[in-house]
Design a protein around this motif. Sequence first.
Motif, PDB file in Angstrom:
ATOM      1  N   THR A 185       0.966  -1.193  -0.127  1.00 33.63           N
ATOM      2  CA  THR A 185      -0.008  -0.120  -0.069  1.00 33.63           C
ATOM      3  C   THR A 185       1.037   1.212  -0.011  1.00 33.63           C
ATOM      4  O   THR A 185       2.384   1.244   0.416  1.00 33.63           O
ATOM      5  CB  THR A 185      -0.969  -0.111   1.294  1.00 33.63           C
ATOM      6  OG1 THR A 185       0.040   0.024   2.485  1.00 33.63           O
ATOM      7  CG2 THR A 185      -1.661  -1.186   1.374  1.00 33.63           C
ATOM      8  N   ARG A 186       0.445   2.422  -0.362  1.00 37.21           N
ATOM      9  CA  ARG A 186       1.001   3.604  -0.290  1.00 37.21           C
ATOM     10  C   ARG A 186       1.608   3.877   1.090  1.00 37.21           C
ATOM     11  O   ARG A 186       2.716   4.375   1.322  1.00 37.21           O
ATOM     12  CB  ARG A 186       0.127   4.981  -0.570  1.00 37.21           C
ATOM     13  CG  ARG A 186       0.624   6.084  -0.591  1.00 37.21           C
ATOM     14  CD  ARG A 186      -0.301   7.201  -0.967  1.00 37.21           C
ATOM     15  NE  ARG A 186      -1.012   7.174  -2.198  1.00 37.21           N
ATOM     16  CZ  ARG A 186      -2.118   7.342  -2.451  1.00 37.21           C
ATOM     17  NH1 ARG A 186      -2.985   7.888  -1.604  1.00 37.21           N
ATOM     18  NH2 ARG A 186      -2.508   7.098  -3.702  1.00 37.21           N
ATOM     19  N   GLU A 187       0.791   3.643   2.220  1.00 40.85           N
ATOM     20  CA  GLU A 187       0.929   3.732   3.406  1.00 40.85           C
ATOM     21  C   GLU A 187       2.364   3.165   3.877  1.00 40.85           C
ATOM     22  O   GLU A 187       3.371   3.459   4.547  1.00 40.85           O
ATOM     23  CB  GLU A 187       0.035   3.430   4.486  1.00 40.85           C
ATOM     24  CG  GLU A 187      -1.072   4.519   4.507  1.00 40.85           C
ATOM     25  CD  GLU A 187      -1.963   4.465   3.234  1.00 40.85           C
ATOM     26  OE1 GLU A 187      -2.968   5.333   2.886  1.00 40.85           O
ATOM     27  OE2 GLU A 187      -1.936   3.342   2.444  1.00 40.85           O
ATOM     28  N   VAL A 235       2.960   2.072  -9.095  1.00 36.89           N
ATOM     29  CA  VAL A 235       2.136   2.898  -8.144  1.00 36.89           C
ATOM     30  C   VAL A 235       1.729   4.129  -8.801  1.00 36.89           C
ATOM     31  O   VAL A 235       2.137   4.215  -9.979  1.00 36.89           O
ATOM     32  CB  VAL A 235       2.986   3.444  -6.955  1.00 36.89           C
ATOM     33  CG1 VAL A 235       3.653   2.025  -6.332  1.00 36.89           C
ATOM     34  CG2 VAL A 235       3.974   4.206  -7.305  1.00 36.89           C
ATOM     35  N   ASP A 236       0.732   4.568  -8.290  1.00 39.28           N
ATOM     36  CA  ASP A 236       0.058   5.927  -8.940  1.00 39.28           C
ATOM     37  C   ASP A 236       1.155   7.051  -8.369  1.00 39.28           C
ATOM     38  O   ASP A 236       1.999   6.865  -7.807  1.00 39.28           O
ATOM     39  CB  ASP A 236      -1.163   6.239  -8.233  1.00 39.28           C
ATOM     40  CG  ASP A 236      -1.377   6.485  -6.726  1.00 39.28           C
ATOM     41  OD1 ASP A 236      -0.335   6.514  -6.272  1.00 39.28           O
ATOM     42  OD2 ASP A 236      -2.383   6.477  -6.485  1.00 39.28           O
ATOM     43  N   ARG A 265       0.537  10.038  -6.989  1.00 40.33           N
ATOM     44  CA  ARG A 265       0.625  10.451  -5.385  1.00 40.33           C
ATOM     45  C   ARG A 265       1.455   9.882  -4.609  1.00 40.33           C
ATOM     46  O   ARG A 265       2.168  10.145  -3.558  1.00 40.33           O
ATOM     47  CB  ARG A 265      -0.956  10.394  -4.989  1.00 40.33           C
ATOM     48  CG  ARG A 265      -1.195  11.098  -3.805  1.00 40.33           C
ATOM     49  CD  ARG A 265      -2.537  11.278  -3.359  1.00 40.33           C
ATOM     50  NE  ARG A 265      -2.742  11.792  -2.225  1.00 40.33           N
ATOM     51  CZ  ARG A 265      -2.845  13.271  -2.149  1.00 40.33           C
ATOM     52  NH1 ARG A 265      -3.022  13.934  -3.204  1.00 40.33           N
ATOM     53  NH2 ARG A 265      -3.176  13.959  -0.983  1.00 40.33           N
ATOM     54  N   THR A 266       1.612   8.409  -5.046  1.00 40.23           N
ATOM     55  CA  THR A 266       2.568   7.491  -4.267  1.00 40.23           C
ATOM     56  C   THR A 266       3.837   7.978  -4.051  1.00 40.23           C
ATOM     57  O   THR A 266       4.906   7.947  -3.164  1.00 40.23           O
ATOM     58  CB  THR A 266       2.355   6.207  -4.573  1.00 40.23           C
ATOM     59  OG1 THR A 266       0.917   5.784  -4.204  1.00 40.23           O
ATOM     60  CG2 THR A 266       3.322   5.191  -3.529  1.00 40.23           C
TER      61      THR A 266
END
Length: 394
Positions: free
Chosen positions: A9-11, A64-65, A67-68
């Motif tokens: 995940t991004r996090e 990933v996108d 924003r990541t």
Amino acid sequence: MPTTIEAPTREELVQRAADLVPLIRKHAAWQEENRRLHDETVAAIEEAGLFKLRTPRRYGGYEVDTRTLVAVATELARGDASTAWVTSVLWIPTWLAGLFPDAAQDEVFATPNARVCGTNSVGGTAVPTDGGVVVNGSWHFISGAHHAHWQEIAAVLLRPDAEPEPIMALIPIGSMEIVDDWYTTGLTATGSVTTVARDVFVPSSHIIPMSAAMIPQGLSQGNADSPVWRTPAALNAAASGVGAAVGVAKSARDEFFARLPGRGITYTDYENQSEAPVTHLKIGTALMKIDQAEFHAYHAADLVDSKAASGAEWTLEERARVRADHGWAARLAKEAVDIFASASGGSSIYRDVPIQRIARDVNAMSLHGLINPDTNTELYGRVVCGLGPNTLFL
């Protein structure tokens, strides 16, 4: 063999980057002295999986996108601007490799955690020969070349029966000569050297028209349905790299507050700098500028991600706005760093005090041709006023 894995995940990825900050800071001075990243830094970023954020999933990457990318680069730059810069810049030609025919990708990504350096600036020529072209030329400002496996180059294809055509090609870094000419006042640890090709053969499978990246209209079947490869190359580059500017401003903030306790203001009655109204004004202003820089970084990222997800055609104004957002993020980050540096006192000019390196690094960032705030703001303004863009890099 191609394989698809579940992406973190991004996090999780942001936390991995944050966990690397102490190690990155530990090596920052060595890296500047040696004008390249420390091997331990590179190994740690690789182990965290942060080099493969734009590697196709079928090769074990994360896709990933944008924003990541911004969030991860911001954390890395809290440790060191050059480290974040190299990591971000490697994401861009790695993404470009995903536009090439799948046969080329099979070779490039056969190496686990494959790293691709490169540039969109034309620096050489390509002459047709049996099965491909022969490339000669030199390319400057190749960040991360010391740590790359492949280089993406831009050259002019010269054919006797056709107009010259700009192309991009993928070349093993071992086929390139590295010229150690990176002696600079900022971003010194990026090792952004010159690379040279001398009669290097490149097979046809490792070549695409430059227009295929600018539109984009890649030649990959494997990535054809992924939104990650729907963004024009120049806008992908802008949104991929903008997080480093935000992060370096946050690094200046961290360093300033680490030195603040117990510091006075020389030749005044202030025994504690933290009690002086001038400090409050400066720091409040700098923190607001960081917030504003972060807004522009994520505005660019979200615009790129939303357009990629929808597949909608880009307007000229939207394209120019991404470039403008990058320029303003860099401008505001530099202004924030300058405030923290000016409030850090005379002792901050010593080489072992990080704020002086941070100030030089953010200045170097803002001078980059695709980042320069004035250039990008002018571009946005002329497009909004109804004039055509004065650049192809949109």
